[in-house]
Design an enzyme around this catalytic site. Sequence first.
Site, PDB file in Angstrom:
ATOM      1  N   TYR A 167      -1.697   0.131  10.435  1.00  0.00           N
ATOM      2  CA  TYR A 167      -2.011  -0.537   9.162  1.00  0.00           C
ATOM      3  C   TYR A 167      -0.809  -0.445   8.214  1.00  0.00           C
ATOM      4  CZ  TYR A 167      -3.717  -1.054   4.400  1.00  0.00           C
ATOM      5  OH  TYR A 167      -3.850  -1.430   3.076  1.00  0.00           O
ATOM      6  N   THR A 222       0.815  -1.211   0.000  1.00  0.00           N
ATOM      7  CA  THR A 222       0.000   0.000   0.000  1.00  0.00           C
ATOM      8  C   THR A 222       0.851   1.264   0.000  1.00  0.00           C
ATOM      9  OG1 THR A 222      -1.464   1.313   1.414  1.00  0.00           O
ATOM     10  CG2 THR A 222      -0.140  -0.316   2.524  1.00  0.00           C
TER      11      THR A 222
HETATM   12  N1  LIG Z   1      -8.649  -1.073  -1.530  1.00  0.00           N
HETATM   13  C1  LIG Z   1      -7.635  -0.225  -1.488  1.00  0.00           C
HETATM   14  O1  LIG Z   1      -7.764   0.983  -1.799  1.00  0.00           O
HETATM   15  C2  LIG Z   1      -6.259  -0.712  -1.099  1.00  0.00           C
HETATM   16  C3  LIG Z   1      -5.211   0.218  -1.143  1.00  0.00           C
HETATM   17  C4  LIG Z   1      -3.940  -0.223  -0.788  1.00  0.00           C
HETATM   18  C5  LIG Z   1      -3.724  -1.555  -0.444  1.00  0.00           C
HETATM   19  N2  LIG Z   1      -4.758  -2.414  -0.391  1.00  0.00           N
HETATM   20  C6  LIG Z   1      -4.492  -3.812  -0.006  1.00  0.00           C
HETATM   21  O2  LIG Z   1      -5.141  -4.654  -0.922  1.00  0.00           O
HETATM   22  C7  LIG Z   1      -5.560  -5.854  -0.268  1.00  0.00           C
HETATM   23  C8  LIG Z   1      -7.014  -6.102  -0.558  1.00  0.00           C
HETATM   24  O3  LIG Z   1      -7.776  -5.025  -0.019  1.00  0.00           O
HETATM   25  P1  LIG Z   1      -9.328  -4.894  -0.282  1.00  0.00           P
HETATM   26  O4  LIG Z   1      -9.627  -3.464  -0.459  1.00  0.00           O
HETATM   27  O5  LIG Z   1      -9.728  -5.881  -1.327  1.00  0.00           O
HETATM   28  O6  LIG Z   1      -9.892  -5.338   1.156  1.00  0.00           O
HETATM   29  P2  LIG Z   1     -11.104  -6.344   1.498  1.00  0.00           P
HETATM   30  O7  LIG Z   1     -11.370  -6.169   2.958  1.00  0.00           O
HETATM   31  O8  LIG Z   1     -12.219  -6.168   0.549  1.00  0.00           O
HETATM   32  O9  LIG Z   1     -10.444  -7.756   1.228  1.00  0.00           O
HETATM   33  C9  LIG Z   1      -9.602  -8.397   2.154  1.00  0.00           C
HETATM   34  C10 LIG Z   1      -9.989  -9.865   2.180  1.00  0.00           C
HETATM   35  O10 LIG Z   1      -9.095 -10.551   3.053  1.00  0.00           O
HETATM   36  C11 LIG Z   1      -9.853 -11.434   3.883  1.00  0.00           C
HETATM   37  N3  LIG Z   1      -9.047 -11.639   5.097  1.00  0.00           N
HETATM   38  C12 LIG Z   1      -8.698 -10.708   6.023  1.00  0.00           C
HETATM   39  N4  LIG Z   1      -7.901 -11.284   6.940  1.00  0.00           N
HETATM   40  C13 LIG Z   1      -7.745 -12.589   6.600  1.00  0.00           C
HETATM   41  C14 LIG Z   1      -7.032 -13.695   7.167  1.00  0.00           C
HETATM   42  N5  LIG Z   1      -6.317 -13.583   8.291  1.00  0.00           N
HETATM   43  N6  LIG Z   1      -7.081 -14.894   6.511  1.00  0.00           N
HETATM   44  C15 LIG Z   1      -7.814 -15.035   5.372  1.00  0.00           C
HETATM   45  N7  LIG Z   1      -8.510 -14.032   4.803  1.00  0.00           N
HETATM   46  C16 LIG Z   1      -8.474 -12.819   5.417  1.00  0.00           C
HETATM   47  C17 LIG Z   1     -11.187 -10.738   4.081  1.00  0.00           C
HETATM   48  O11 LIG Z   1     -12.236 -11.614   4.427  1.00  0.00           O
HETATM   49  C18 LIG Z   1     -11.406 -10.103   2.717  1.00  0.00           C
HETATM   50  O12 LIG Z   1     -12.096 -10.975   1.835  1.00  0.00           O
HETATM   51  C19 LIG Z   1      -5.239  -5.659   1.206  1.00  0.00           C
HETATM   52  O13 LIG Z   1      -4.040  -6.343   1.491  1.00  0.00           O
HETATM   53  C20 LIG Z   1      -5.048  -4.173   1.342  1.00  0.00           C
HETATM   54  O14 LIG Z   1      -4.133  -3.866   2.382  1.00  0.00           O
HETATM   55  C21 LIG Z   1      -6.031  -2.021  -0.720  1.00  0.00           C
END
Ligand SMILES: NC(=O)c1ccc[n+]([C@@H]2O[C@H](COP(=O)([O-])OP(=O)(O)OC[C@H]3O[C@@H](n4cnc5c(N)ncnc54)[C@H](O)[C@@H]3O)[C@@H](O)[C@H]2O)c1
Length: 330
Positions: free
Chosen positions: A141, A117
């Site tokens: 985070y 991120t």
């Molecule tokens: N959406 C954004 O703008 C953004 C920006 C930067 C980084 N990210 C990164 O992208 C990734 C996905 O983010 P997102 O927006 O899709 O979030 P999200 O919450 O929609 O998806 C995360 C998924 O991980 C699962 N999860 C969480 N902890 C878990 C565990 N211990 N074991 C198994 N499953 C687990 C959740 O159930 C969920 O389905 C993350 O790593 C996040 O840090 C997202």
Amino acid sequence: MSIMITGGAGYVGSHLAHALNEAGERVVVLDNLSTGFRASIPGNVPLIAGSIGDMALVTWAIAEYGIRTIFHCAAATVVPDSLSDPVFYYRNNTFASLALIEAAIAGGVEHFVFSSTAAVYGNTKFNPVREDALTLPTSPYGSSKLVTELMIEDIAKVHPIKYAALRYFNVAGADPALRTGQSGRKPTNLIKVAVQAALGISERVQIFGNDYDTPDGTCIRDYIHVSDLVRAHMNILDYLRGGGENITLNCGYGHGYSVLDVIAAVKSVSRTNFPIVYRERRAGDPAAVVADVSNLNRLLCWKPMYDDLEAIVAHTLAWERALLDRKSPA
Ligand SMILES: NC(=O)c1ccc[n+]([C@@H]2O[C@H](COP(=O)([O-])OP(=O)(O)OC[C@H]3O[C@@H](n4cnc5c(N)ncnc54)[C@H](O)[C@@H]3O)[C@@H](O)[C@H]2O)c1
């Protein structure tokens, strides 16, 4: 050769599951469904409902499905929650990731792509920010993700696993075919929040700070359409399979929009008006964070298709309407 997507029932992971599945890859999802949804995953893709921190489960899954690549998207992602419960964020994002990586190296996984991120940069002084800029996260985070990057980097020095750490900027939009989108119950993404106000799901949009050193005083972010982000993942898979070296890459468009730009775009695309309320700045919110994408463009043949705020808003709006229709059958 199968691919595991951790967090594949979540926002980014489910878009990736659809894209890889469509490309004919054998995909399996590992997700504990803490914020993800089974319905977001393509019907023919197996879901292992469990945690990335469960080494016995991950070890079994890697052997059972012949996993050679892991896209590690699973994480808890809400910055303010990480400030109030840092223990959970380090346990779920950092310690559990270590268990996953340990199982991956023991199971002979060759390629590991980590969803990192822009939060690793914190209050960056330089925009656009390059991957070699100082990393000083301002939240547990961001720190939990940065430590995971460092762990992979160190582990890949002594084990035969190649990795890519993709530093996502602000992911937005939804699958144009509406197979999936951001379904989470606690939206923190400004575009989704504003779209919900446009549809009357919420009453107003709060703006945290209008006295930043930016042209209109509100924060500037680099919003990348989730489908373009997924395309970068497909490209990174080719890169790693083709023998590419370990890499850390920014994923954004290289230009940003202010909070007021986004709100104006949502009002214009939705043809609605909704109130905005100004609040105090939130702790740790940088004025502007925009990606330097020279490495992404140089190393991957990445051709974004939706580098257009109105298109991102239109797809978010269409997805939110589809969610509303599903909740209230005619
Ligand atoms: N959406 C954004 O703008 C953004 C920006 C930067 C980084 N990210 C990164 O992208 C990734 C996905 O983010 P997102 O927006 O899709 O979030 P999200 O919450 O929609 O998806 C995360 C998924 O991980 C699962 N999860 C969480 N902890 C878990 C565990 N211990 N074991 C198994 N499953 C687990 C959740 O159930 C969920 O389905 C993350 O790593 C996040 O840090 C997202």
